[in-house]
Design an enzyme around this catalytic site. Structure first.
Site, PDB file in Angstrom:
ATOM      1  N   PRO A   1      34.302  -2.067 -25.716  1.00 41.70           N
ATOM      2  CA  PRO A   1      35.282  -2.612 -26.632  1.00 41.70           C
ATOM      3  C   PRO A   1      36.553  -3.201 -26.024  1.00 41.70           C
ATOM      4  O   PRO A   1      37.482  -2.491 -25.678  1.00 41.70           O
ATOM      5  CB  PRO A   1      35.637  -1.430 -27.531  1.00 41.70           C
ATOM      6  CG  PRO A   1      35.323  -0.216 -26.732  1.00 41.70           C
ATOM      7  CD  PRO A   1      34.456  -0.628 -25.583  1.00 41.70           C
ATOM      8  N   GLU A   2      36.614  -4.505 -25.895  1.00 44.02           N
ATOM      9  CA  GLU A   2      37.871  -5.240 -25.833  1.00 44.02           C
ATOM     10  C   GLU A   2      37.819  -6.177 -27.033  1.00 44.02           C
ATOM     11  O   GLU A   2      36.935  -6.028 -27.873  1.00 44.02           O
ATOM     12  CB  GLU A   2      38.014  -5.982 -24.497  1.00 44.02           C
ATOM     13  CG  GLU A   2      38.263  -5.017 -23.336  1.00 44.02           C
ATOM     14  CD  GLU A   2      38.537  -5.706 -22.010  1.00 44.02           C
ATOM     15  OE1 GLU A   2      39.172  -6.769 -22.004  1.00 44.02           O
ATOM     16  OE2 GLU A   2      38.099  -5.170 -20.978  1.00 44.02           O
TER      17      GLU A   2
ATOM     18  N   LYS B   1      42.457  -4.687 -30.884  1.00 39.12           N
ATOM     19  CA  LYS B   1      41.274  -3.821 -30.792  1.00 39.12           C
ATOM     20  C   LYS B   1      41.148  -2.897 -32.000  1.00 39.12           C
ATOM     21  O   LYS B   1      40.298  -2.008 -32.015  1.00 39.12           O
ATOM     22  CB  LYS B   1      41.350  -2.975 -29.509  1.00 39.12           C
ATOM     23  CG  LYS B   1      41.440  -3.811 -28.236  1.00 39.12           C
ATOM     24  CD  LYS B   1      41.709  -2.946 -27.014  1.00 39.12           C
ATOM     25  CE  LYS B   1      42.189  -3.794 -25.842  1.00 39.12           C
ATOM     26  NZ  LYS B   1      42.640  -2.965 -24.704  1.00 39.12           N
TER      27      LYS B   1
ATOM     28  N   ARG C   1      43.847   1.249 -12.532  1.00 41.38           N
ATOM     29  CA  ARG C   1      42.685   0.521 -13.049  1.00 41.38           C
ATOM     30  C   ARG C   1      42.217  -0.481 -12.006  1.00 41.38           C
ATOM     31  O   ARG C   1      43.031  -1.093 -11.300  1.00 41.38           O
ATOM     32  CB  ARG C   1      43.039  -0.255 -14.330  1.00 41.38           C
ATOM     33  CG  ARG C   1      43.861   0.505 -15.366  1.00 41.38           C
ATOM     34  CD  ARG C   1      43.140   1.673 -15.968  1.00 41.38           C
ATOM     35  NE  ARG C   1      41.876   1.331 -16.587  1.00 41.38           N
ATOM     36  CZ  ARG C   1      41.735   0.843 -17.826  1.00 41.38           C
ATOM     37  NH1 ARG C   1      42.781   0.620 -18.574  1.00 41.38           N
ATOM     38  NH2 ARG C   1      40.542   0.587 -18.310  1.00 41.38           N
TER      39      ARG C   1
END
Length: 283
Positions: A2-3, A61, A273
């Site tokens: 999910p983006e 989102k 990240r």
DNA sequence: ACCCGTGTTCGCTG
DNA sequence: TCAGCGAACACGGG
């Protein structure tokens, strides 16, 4: 996955699955307490039972599902976290007999609809949220209020983006993950967009020229649109996990750059990240 | 066993 | 006061 593009596909699916439907009954996984708001799964199940779907929206989102129950508006805000997913059983186009019983793994909530279908909210890592919103007053939610413009729905205003980038000493890539700038940009599309815009992700956010900010804005919209196009439509194969990596640089460390074909894609870590980029093309 | 992971929030620090 | 950092959340795959 999910983006923004994945959430957009989820919104379109939910729209098709829920138009005109009523939720007859809801089951929740009592061990998945942390995804529910209020944090009592049975209370969420009770709140949703008997509600009729009105509309499904997406902001960044966030999935914002408008319902009506007992003549009053009711809302369900769904954020997919890292591993959340909405699936329909039986799968669309199949008859109820074919495997309707098989609940998918990690099904945390099941909405049984009045057409015999069941919508499962699956979430392995439990970073997602299912929030009951009284009166469907989504605008009152802090996590919605904090969202910047949606690049798909609102486009990108380069002046605004430039102003927000300039406000920080951070590198541009981690800065893009701040949902107040543009809602829906995540770790994958941040790398992809900077590659498309030929900007080094390690550059200070405030060092970008106006022309570079404009390129970046256009690249974000483009990457999002392509991500959606890849996943939609009956002919195009859905991007399954385990399939080919559809991205230009993400998770391609050591491979040749698809633009210059000379340098190899590098990986670095920023704000905990992974970031992927071409050290030769991105300046 | 160890490292990695599409997201967000919280507590600490300078 | 606040930007920014690292840890935490939870679980599975390589």
């Amino acid at each position: 996955m999910p983006e923004l593009p994945e959430v957009e596909i989820a919104a379109r699916n939910l729209r098709a699955w829920t138009a005109g439907r009523t939720i007859e009954r809801v089951e929740t996984d009592p061990r998945a307490r942390r995804i529910f708001r209020p944090a009592r799964p049975p209370a969420v199940a009770r709140a949703l039972a008997g509600a009729r779907f009105q509309a499904v929206r997406r902001m960044g989102k966030q999935l914002l599902i408008a319902l009506e129950k007992d003549g009053a508006p009711l809302g369900l805000a769904s954020h997919l976290g890292m591993t959340g997913k909405w699936v329909r059983r039986p799968e669309p186009g199949r008859r109820a007999a074919d495997g309707a019983a098989a609940a998918p793994r990690h099904s945390r909530a099941r909405l049984h609809l009045d057409d015999g279908a069941t919508l499962h909210y699956q979430d392995l890592r439990l970073f997602g949220r299912l929030r009951v919103v009284p009166g469907a007053r989504f605008e009152a939610l802090p996590e919605v209020r904090a969202l910047g413009p949606d690049p798909l729905a609102d486009g990108v205003d380069p002046a605004r983006l430039a102003a927000l980038l300039a406000r920080s000493r951070q590198a541009v890539k981690p800065r893009l993950l701040d949902q107040r700038l543009l809602a829906g940009v995540g770790n994958i599309y941040a790398s992809e967009s900077l590659f498309r815009a030929r900007i080094d992700p390690r550059r200070a956010a405030r060092s970008l020229s106006r022309a570079e900010v404009e390129r970046l804005g256009a690249a974000i919209v483009e990457a999002m649109r392509e991500g959606i196009a890849r996943q939609e439509g009956p002919e195009i194969a859905y991007v399954e996990e385990g399939g080919e990596n559809p991205f230009l640089v993400y998770a391609r460390e050591g491979e040749r750059c698809p633009r210059c074909r000379r340098a190899r894609i590098a990986r670095t870590v920023q704000a905990q990240r992974s970031t992927f980029f071409c050290p030769r093309c991105q300046r």
